[in-house]
Each structure stands twice: as C-alpha cells, then as structure tokens.
Design a protein around this motif. Structure first.
Motif, PDB file in Angstrom:
ATOM      1  N   ARG A 147       0.825  -1.212   0.000  1.00  0.00           N
ATOM      2  CA  ARG A 147       0.000   0.000   0.000  1.00  0.00           C
ATOM      3  C   ARG A 147       0.860   1.263   0.000  1.00  0.00           C
ATOM      4  O   ARG A 147       0.499   2.264  -0.616  1.00  0.00           O
ATOM      5  N   LEU A 148       1.991   1.203   0.692  1.00  0.00           N
ATOM      6  CA  LEU A 148       2.905   2.337   0.659  1.00  0.00           C
ATOM      7  C   LEU A 148       3.399   2.572  -0.760  1.00  0.00           C
ATOM      8  O   LEU A 148       3.423   3.713  -1.247  1.00  0.00           O
ATOM      9  N   ALA A 149       3.797   1.502  -1.441  1.00  0.00           N
ATOM     10  CA  ALA A 149       4.284   1.625  -2.816  1.00  0.00           C
ATOM     11  C   ALA A 149       3.218   2.222  -3.725  1.00  0.00           C
ATOM     12  O   ALA A 149       3.517   3.056  -4.582  1.00  0.00           O
ATOM     13  N   ALA A 150       1.969   1.816  -3.520  1.00  0.00           N
ATOM     14  CA  ALA A 150       0.876   2.349  -4.338  1.00  0.00           C
ATOM     15  C   ALA A 150       0.698   3.838  -4.084  1.00  0.00           C
ATOM     16  O   ALA A 150       0.460   4.614  -5.018  1.00  0.00           O
ATOM     17  N   GLY A 151       0.821   4.244  -2.810  1.00  0.00           N
ATOM     18  CA  GLY A 151       0.692   5.660  -2.485  1.00  0.00           C
ATOM     19  C   GLY A 151       1.810   6.484  -3.079  1.00  0.00           C
ATOM     20  O   GLY A 151       1.583   7.586  -3.608  1.00  0.00           O
ATOM     21  N   LEU A 152       3.028   5.969  -3.019  1.00  0.00           N
ATOM     22  CA  LEU A 152       4.162   6.690  -3.591  1.00  0.00           C
ATOM     23  C   LEU A 152       4.049   6.775  -5.108  1.00  0.00           C
ATOM     24  O   LEU A 152       4.435   7.783  -5.715  1.00  0.00           O
ATOM     25  N   ALA A 210       6.618  15.747  -1.750  1.00  0.00           N
ATOM     26  CA  ALA A 210       5.339  15.065  -1.986  1.00  0.00           C
ATOM     27  C   ALA A 210       5.448  13.575  -1.672  1.00  0.00           C
ATOM     28  O   ALA A 210       4.486  12.968  -1.175  1.00  0.00           O
ATOM     29  N   LEU A 211       6.600  12.984  -1.947  1.00  0.00           N
ATOM     30  CA  LEU A 211       6.811  11.578  -1.599  1.00  0.00           C
ATOM     31  C   LEU A 211       6.804  11.409  -0.073  1.00  0.00           C
ATOM     32  O   LEU A 211       6.252  10.443   0.455  1.00  0.00           O
ATOM     33  N   GLY A 212       7.415  12.370   0.639  1.00  0.00           N
ATOM     34  CA  GLY A 212       7.370  12.323   2.093  1.00  0.00           C
ATOM     35  C   GLY A 212       5.947  12.443   2.605  1.00  0.00           C
ATOM     36  O   GLY A 212       5.537  11.741   3.544  1.00  0.00           O
ATOM     37  N   SER A 235      10.440   1.240  -2.084  1.00  0.00           N
ATOM     38  CA  SER A 235       9.862   2.450  -1.498  1.00  0.00           C
ATOM     39  C   SER A 235      10.948   3.493  -1.249  1.00  0.00           C
ATOM     40  O   SER A 235      10.785   4.675  -1.557  1.00  0.00           O
ATOM     41  N   LEU A 236      12.069   3.059  -0.688  1.00  0.00           N
ATOM     42  CA  LEU A 236      13.179   3.973  -0.439  1.00  0.00           C
ATOM     43  C   LEU A 236      13.852   4.384  -1.742  1.00  0.00           C
ATOM     44  O   LEU A 236      14.274   5.537  -1.895  1.00  0.00           O
ATOM     45  N   LEU A 237      13.928   3.472  -2.689  1.00  0.00           N
ATOM     46  CA  LEU A 237      14.598   3.781  -3.955  1.00  0.00           C
ATOM     47  C   LEU A 237      13.888   4.899  -4.704  1.00  0.00           C
ATOM     48  O   LEU A 237      14.527   5.676  -5.426  1.00  0.00           O
ATOM     49  N   GLY A 238      12.576   5.005  -4.536  1.00  0.00           N
ATOM     50  CA  GLY A 238      11.847   6.112  -5.158  1.00  0.00           C
ATOM     51  C   GLY A 238      12.323   7.453  -4.626  1.00  0.00           C
ATOM     52  O   GLY A 238      12.456   8.431  -5.385  1.00  0.00           O
ATOM     53  N   LEU A 239      12.599   7.519  -3.330  1.00  0.00           N
ATOM     54  CA  LEU A 239      13.132   8.743  -2.740  1.00  0.00           C
ATOM     55  C   LEU A 239      14.553   9.006  -3.229  1.00  0.00           C
ATOM     56  O   LEU A 239      14.933  10.152  -3.487  1.00  0.00           O
ATOM     57  N   VAL A 240      15.338   7.937  -3.349  1.00  0.00           N
ATOM     58  CA  VAL A 240      16.716   8.081  -3.836  1.00  0.00           C
ATOM     59  C   VAL A 240      16.713   8.691  -5.237  1.00  0.00           C
ATOM     60  O   VAL A 240      17.505   9.600  -5.537  1.00  0.00           O
ATOM     61  N   ARG A 241      15.824   8.216  -6.082  1.00  0.00           N
ATOM     62  CA  ARG A 241      15.765   8.747  -7.450  1.00  0.00           C
ATOM     63  C   ARG A 241      15.372  10.226  -7.461  1.00  0.00           C
ATOM     64  O   ARG A 241      15.892  11.016  -8.265  1.00  0.00           O
TER      65      ARG A 241
END
Length: 203
Positions: A64-69, A84-86, A119-125
């Motif tokens: 669900r977190l991945a879907a939200g991100l 926005a990701l945060g 999930s974290l990799l999305g923030l890294v990008r």
C-alpha cells in the motif's frame, strides 16, 4: 486434481486480520477464520500457517505504501516531488495505521524484501534528480538524503498515526524537510516554496 487457489480468499483473510488489528482482537488461527466461511485449513493453504499471515500483513503494508508513492506525479520541480513523496509516506501511515505498525516489525520476515526496498529507492531517485538539477550540492549522497527524508516522515507518522501527537503536528513536516534540503544545498526561499507545494498534498 488439486483445487485452484482463490485470490479472493487470501485477500479476505488479510483484510480480516487487519480489521482485528484495528479492534485489538487477538489473532489466532480460529479467530482469524471466524465468520469468514472458510476453515482453518485455508490459513495453511494460502499462508502456510500463522507466521505466513503476519508476513502477508507486513508485505501488504509495503504494497500500500508503494501504491501511495506511485500516485505522486513527477513534476519539473524535483524538490517538490521529494516533499510530496514524504507526504505520501505519512498519508499511507494515517490511512493504514495498523498495517503501518506491522510493517516495521523486524521479527517477521517479508515475503518480498525487494518490493519494500523499492519504497526507499523512489526517494533516492528524486534526490538524484534534484542533485542533477543543481538544487542539491554535487557531493550529496542520494541514499543518505533519501534516508533522512524517510526518517522525517517516519517520525511524524509514528507520532501522529500511532502515537501521542495531534494531526496538527503534521504541519511541522514542511519546516523539517526545508531545513534538511537547505542543508543539502538548496536555496532557502526556493526550497520553502517547493516543499510547501509538495507537502500540501497531505492535506
């Protein structure tokens, strides 16, 4: 011939377990299937036992977190996107507080650890995009700054969704992220505007 598994049964049992978490009911083999119309054997068929149920619950939290991100749109402003990701991270915790608790129970293995890492990799990008755009210093480590951004979101989420702080405390997220990103090299005034645009998606 072996019976085909019905994904709806697995989903129903996960939802049932989540509901029991919300109402603080003890989750046992028998209590989980009570009222579902399936036998206790279904828990073994779909999860291999109760340990598998907890693994599935933890995985569902990250799903669900991945879907939200994934719903965060990419804009021309990478710092806005990072904020926005945060905000999406915090939103997921507010919408799924009981799954959120289970997500970080390290005593339970994940079914798919790579999916959780994404999930974290999305923030890294997003950090990498901001650095490439000149918003952050060239020496900033994307993984480090992404982790710090996650820490801000996790701290707020934990204190508001599952802890003692009122929802109004979420407003502090914008100032915390602004301070973090300015330290990484962003212009203070520009950063405040970007973070405000990203963080307001939480409201």
């Amino acid at each position: 011939m072996a019976r085909t598994k019905d994904p709806a049964v697995r989903t129903a049992l996960i939802e049932r377990a989540g509901q029991m978490l919300r109402t603080r009911e003890p989750i046992t083999l028998r209590s989980l299937v009570a009222g579902t119309g399936v036998s206790t054997m279904a828990v073994y068929t779909y999860f291999g036992g109760m340990e598998g149920v907890w693994q599935a619950l933890r995985q569902e939290g990250f799903t669900r977190l991945a879907a939200g991100l994934a719903r965060v749109t990419t804009s021309a402003d990478p710092v806005r996107d990072l904020a926005a990701l945060g905000a999406a991270y915090v939103r997921n915790a507010l919408d799924n507080p009981d799954l959120y608790r289970v997500m970080f129970d390290a005593t339970v293995d994940l079914e798919d650890a790579a999916a959780a890492d994404e999930s974290l990799l999305g923030l890294v990008r997003a950090v990498d995009r901001a650095r490439a755009a000149g918003r952050f210093d060239a020496g900033v480590d994307p993984a480090d700054l992404a982790t710090q951004t996650w820490i801000v979101g996790h701290g707020l989420a934990s204190l508001v969704a599952t802890g003692p702080l009122p929802r109004e405390a979420l407003a502090h997220g914008a100032s915390l992220l602004t301070a973090l990103f300015v330290k990484a090299g962003d212009d203070p005034a520009t950063c405040r505007r970007s973070v405000a645009r990203g963080w307001k998606t939480l409201s």
